[in-house]
Design a protein around this motif. Structure first.
Motif, PDB file in Angstrom:
ATOM      1  N   SER A  85      28.893 -51.775  44.841  1.00 38.64           N
ATOM      2  CA  SER A  85      30.203 -51.921  45.608  1.00 38.64           C
ATOM      3  C   SER A  85      31.092 -51.748  44.461  1.00 38.64           C
ATOM      4  O   SER A  85      30.961 -51.510  43.376  1.00 38.64           O
ATOM      5  N   ALA A 127      35.178 -53.240  43.498  1.00 40.79           N
ATOM      6  CA  ALA A 127      36.066 -54.604  43.659  1.00 40.79           C
ATOM      7  C   ALA A 127      37.156 -54.591  42.841  1.00 40.79           C
ATOM      8  O   ALA A 127      37.152 -53.904  41.851  1.00 40.79           O
ATOM      9  N   SER A 164      37.051 -62.267  41.301  1.00 39.41           N
ATOM     10  CA  SER A 164      36.554 -61.070  41.827  1.00 39.41           C
ATOM     11  C   SER A 164      36.470 -60.718  43.299  1.00 39.41           C
ATOM     12  O   SER A 164      36.046 -61.749  43.887  1.00 39.41           O
ATOM     13  N   TYR A 165      37.320 -59.814  43.823  1.00 42.95           N
ATOM     14  CA  TYR A 165      37.616 -59.904  45.231  1.00 42.95           C
ATOM     15  C   TYR A 165      37.680 -58.367  45.812  1.00 42.95           C
ATOM     16  O   TYR A 165      37.791 -57.609  45.000  1.00 42.95           O
ATOM     17  N   ASP A 166      37.906 -58.555  46.919  1.00 45.38           N
ATOM     18  CA  ASP A 166      37.997 -57.211  47.796  1.00 45.38           C
ATOM     19  C   ASP A 166      36.733 -56.309  47.621  1.00 45.38           C
ATOM     20  O   ASP A 166      36.762 -55.157  47.429  1.00 45.38           O
ATOM     21  N   HIS A 167      35.484 -56.812  47.487  1.00 46.93           N
ATOM     22  CA  HIS A 167      34.302 -55.975  47.253  1.00 46.93           C
ATOM     23  C   HIS A 167      34.213 -55.099  48.535  1.00 46.93           C
ATOM     24  O   HIS A 167      34.334 -55.388  49.831  1.00 46.93           O
TER      25      HIS A 167
END
Length: 169
Positions: A140, A142, A162-165
C-alpha cells in the motif's frame, strides 16, 4: 489621513507576510529538516524495517498516540504490543518494509513564544511485504503526519497519523 491608511495597510501586509513565513515549511537543507528525517530513518529504516523494537521504545513519547485509518487508535503501550505481537512476531514468515516516498516530506516548525518546541512532519510512504520467503510485493501507499516534540531536549514522536491507504488492487 492618507498616510494613516498607508501605515495600516503596510502593517497588515507585514503581519500577514510574517505569519506566512513563520508557518512555512523549512528548507530541506535546514538542521530541523535533517534532524526530523534522521529520526524518521531511525524509526522506520531501522525500527520498522528490521523489527528493532528498541528504536520505537527510545523514539516514542510516553504520551504517544497513533491514529490509523484501517486499524483504529492506539497509545504507546498498545502500539508497542501490536508491533511485537503482529508485525514483528515472526519476521521469517512475514516481514513488512516501509519506504519514504522521495521528495514527499515536508517539515513545519512549532514555536511557543519564539522558542522551538516541536515539528510537524508530513509526507507519503509505501509499504512492501514479504510473506514466507516469496518475492517482496507492494502492499500500500499512504499519507502520514507525525508530530515530533522536544522533551527535555530530545526529539520524541508524540502523535502519528497514517491515512489514505491505497493498495495496488
Amino acid at each position: 489621513m492618507y498616510s494613516k491608511y498607508l501605515l495600516k495597510l503596510f502593517l497588515v501586509i507585514c503581519f500577514v507576510g510574517s505569519s506566512a513565513i513563520a508557518s512555512a515549511q523549512v528548507e530541506r537543507s535546514s538542521e530541523l529538516y535533517q534532524t526530523i528525517l534522521s529520526k524518521d530513518s531511525l524509526l522506520f529504516t531501522i525500527g520498522f524495517n528490521t523489527c528493532d523494537i528498541s528504536q520505537f521504545e527510545s523514539l516514542l513519547s510516553e504520551h504517544f498516540e497513533f491514529f490509523h485509518d484501517t486499524d483504529s487508535i492506539s497509545n504507546r503501550s498498545q502500539f508497542l504490543t501490536g508491533i511485537r505481537n503482529g508485525l514483528c512476531k515472526s519476521p521469517a514468515t512475514y516481514q513488512s518494509r516501509r519506504e519514504l516516498v522521495s521528495g514527499s516530506t515536508e517539515v513545519f516548525p512549532l514555536y511557543k513564544k519564539g522558542k522551538l518546541y516541536g515539528a510537524i512532519q508530513h509526507g507519503r510512504h509505501r509499504f512492501y511485504e514479504n510473506i514466507q520467503g516469496k518475492p517482496e510485493r507492494f502492499a500500500s501507499e499512504a499519507r502520514f503526519t507525525h508530530v515530533w516534540i522536544l522533551e527535555d531536549g530530545v526529539w520524541k514522536l508524540n502523535k502519528g497519523l497514517s491515512y489514505d491507504h491505497q493498495t495496488g488492487d
